[in-house]
Design a protein around this motif. Sequence first.
Motif, mmCIF file in Angstrom:
data_model
loop_
_atom_site.group_PDB
_atom_site.id
_atom_site.type_symbol
_atom_site.label_atom_id
_atom_site.label_comp_id
_atom_site.label_asym_id
_atom_site.label_seq_id
_atom_site.Cartn_x
_atom_site.Cartn_y
_atom_site.Cartn_z
ATOM 1 N N VAL A 1 -49.345 38.922 -49.605
ATOM 2 C CA VAL A 1 -49.566 39.280 -50.940
ATOM 3 C C VAL A 1 -49.950 40.771 -51.362
ATOM 4 O O VAL A 1 -50.503 41.385 -50.632
ATOM 5 C CB VAL A 1 -50.940 38.566 -51.288
ATOM 6 N N LYS A 2 -49.136 41.204 -52.242
ATOM 7 C CA LYS A 2 -49.352 42.755 -52.563
ATOM 8 C C LYS A 2 -50.718 43.108 -53.061
ATOM 9 O O LYS A 2 -50.906 42.301 -54.194
ATOM 10 C CB LYS A 2 -48.167 43.165 -53.381
ATOM 11 N N GLY A 3 -51.215 44.271 -52.710
ATOM 12 C CA GLY A 3 -52.581 44.534 -53.500
ATOM 13 C C GLY A 3 -53.616 43.634 -53.298
ATOM 14 O O GLY A 3 -54.391 43.142 -54.411
ATOM 15 N N SER A 4 -54.025 42.809 -52.312
ATOM 16 C CA SER A 4 -54.909 41.701 -52.327
ATOM 17 C C SER A 4 -56.239 42.481 -52.329
ATOM 18 O O SER A 4 -56.616 43.634 -52.088
ATOM 19 C CB SER A 4 -54.815 40.919 -50.836
ATOM 20 N N HIS A 5 -57.293 41.375 -52.889
ATOM 21 C CA HIS A 5 -58.554 41.977 -53.085
ATOM 22 C C HIS A 5 -59.364 42.248 -51.730
ATOM 23 O O HIS A 5 -58.900 41.887 -50.526
ATOM 24 C CB HIS A 5 -59.337 41.111 -53.873
ATOM 25 N N GLY A 6 -60.510 42.855 -51.874
ATOM 26 C CA GLY A 6 -61.289 43.357 -50.651
ATOM 27 C C GLY A 6 -61.748 42.030 -49.883
ATOM 28 O O GLY A 6 -62.080 42.218 -48.622
ATOM 29 N N TYR A 7 -61.893 41.053 -50.321
ATOM 30 C CA TYR A 7 -62.414 39.631 -49.573
ATOM 31 C C TYR A 7 -61.103 39.190 -48.720
ATOM 32 O O TYR A 7 -61.331 38.236 -47.764
ATOM 33 C CB TYR A 7 -62.787 38.674 -50.277
ATOM 34 N N GLU B 1 -62.224 32.663 -55.562
ATOM 35 C CA GLU B 1 -61.573 32.481 -54.642
ATOM 36 C C GLU B 1 -62.267 32.312 -52.977
ATOM 37 O O GLU B 1 -61.879 31.461 -52.242
ATOM 38 C CB GLU B 1 -60.059 33.391 -54.513
ATOM 39 N N LYS B 2 -63.063 33.201 -52.958
ATOM 40 C CA LYS B 2 -63.819 33.260 -51.589
ATOM 41 C C LYS B 2 -64.815 32.155 -51.395
ATOM 42 O O LYS B 2 -64.714 31.330 -50.223
ATOM 43 C CB LYS B 2 -64.611 34.403 -51.424
ATOM 44 N N TYR B 3 -65.110 31.774 -52.535
ATOM 45 C CA TYR B 3 -66.298 30.422 -52.529
ATOM 46 C C TYR B 3 -65.287 29.155 -52.307
ATOM 47 O O TYR B 3 -65.790 28.341 -51.511
ATOM 48 C CB TYR B 3 -66.918 30.489 -53.840
ATOM 49 N N TRP B 4 -64.445 29.030 -53.064
ATOM 50 C CA TRP B 4 -63.742 27.692 -53.167
ATOM 51 C C TRP B 4 -62.374 27.875 -52.190
ATOM 52 O O TRP B 4 -62.144 26.635 -51.709
ATOM 53 C CB TRP B 4 -63.059 27.342 -54.472
ATOM 54 N N GLU C 1 -60.678 38.585 -44.684
ATOM 55 C CA GLU C 1 -61.564 37.939 -43.890
ATOM 56 C C GLU C 1 -61.416 36.381 -44.130
ATOM 57 O O GLU C 1 -61.889 35.493 -43.716
ATOM 58 C CB GLU C 1 -63.038 38.028 -44.527
ATOM 59 N N PHE C 2 -60.313 36.049 -45.099
ATOM 60 C CA PHE C 2 -59.887 34.528 -45.309
ATOM 61 C C PHE C 2 -59.542 33.935 -44.038
ATOM 62 O O PHE C 2 -58.883 34.783 -43.001
ATOM 63 C CB PHE C 2 -58.854 34.496 -46.546
ATOM 64 N N CYS C 3 -59.321 32.769 -44.076
ATOM 65 C CA CYS C 3 -58.946 31.986 -42.865
ATOM 66 C C CYS C 3 -57.184 31.983 -43.197
ATOM 67 O O CYS C 3 -56.642 31.964 -44.049
ATOM 68 C CB CYS C 3 -59.212 30.463 -42.918
ATOM 69 N N ASP C 4 -56.581 32.058 -41.815
ATOM 70 C CA ASP C 4 -55.341 32.016 -41.943
ATOM 71 C C ASP C 4 -54.742 30.926 -42.379
ATOM 72 O O ASP C 4 -55.234 29.654 -42.331
ATOM 73 C CB ASP C 4 -54.706 32.113 -40.253
ATOM 74 N N PHE C 5 -53.475 30.760 -42.947
ATOM 75 C CA PHE C 5 -52.652 30.005 -43.624
ATOM 76 C C PHE C 5 -52.351 28.659 -42.539
ATOM 77 O O PHE C 5 -51.902 29.209 -41.498
ATOM 78 C CB PHE C 5 -51.190 30.261 -44.260
ATOM 79 N N HIS D 1 -52.492 33.473 -47.982
ATOM 80 C CA HIS D 1 -51.382 32.586 -48.418
ATOM 81 C C HIS D 1 -50.390 32.870 -47.150
ATOM 82 O O HIS D 1 -50.344 33.645 -46.410
ATOM 83 C CB HIS D 1 -50.583 33.505 -49.591
ATOM 84 N N ALA D 2 -49.373 31.984 -47.135
ATOM 85 C CA ALA D 2 -48.265 31.890 -46.215
ATOM 86 C C ALA D 2 -47.220 33.482 -46.318
ATOM 87 O O ALA D 2 -47.171 33.813 -45.190
ATOM 88 C CB ALA D 2 -47.278 30.933 -46.300
#
Length: 195
Positions: free
Chosen positions: A161-167, A149-152, A170-174, A157-158
């Motif tokens: 998300v419960k229990g999101s992973h460690g990356y 997911e971090k790569y692609w 740092e994802f971009c905002d929806f 998400h808008a």
Amino acid sequence: MADTLEKLQARLAEAEEQLEAEWEKRRAAMHYHIEQRKIVFEKEVREAHRKLRVRLWLFLRRTRPMVILTTPVIYSVAIPFALIDLWVTLYQWICFPIYGIEKVKRSDHIVIDRHNLAYLNAIQKFNCVYCGYGNGVASYVREVSARTEKYWCPIKHARRVKGSHGYYGEFCDFGDGEAFQKESPRLRRELRKKD
């Protein structure tokens, strides 16, 4: 906002270091250490553990009949776990080198060691192996998926998300297309193998 997220990520990393230090203290308090990946209890502790073991016949006698009847259903999940374990391993071995993503070390996630506890009987040990494998596979699959997911698609998400992973932090905002175009190359580079 990005500055606040970076500060929170740094605090999280610090908390993880503190957590590992506390685990080390707990290991010492339980009188065991790890030598070359092998768990070593002090002799007196091992003897005390053996005395705590519930004998197999007594364990079975105390078990409710419905628990015994559902056992085949519980253990049948081992088949899908093994298949997803195999398939995800093949997936990352084939795809990750092509994309330059560092492979997930399976043994960091699938930890089977509770069968070494002398206070467990044979059934309890088998159950612990099963649970360690099942939860380990879930953790392993999650890490492979998270790196994918971090790569692609490193976009939050808008909805929350419960229990999101460690990356995920740092994802971009929806809805922030500019950040996605700008940050995606950097996020991909972070996944490369570190020599």
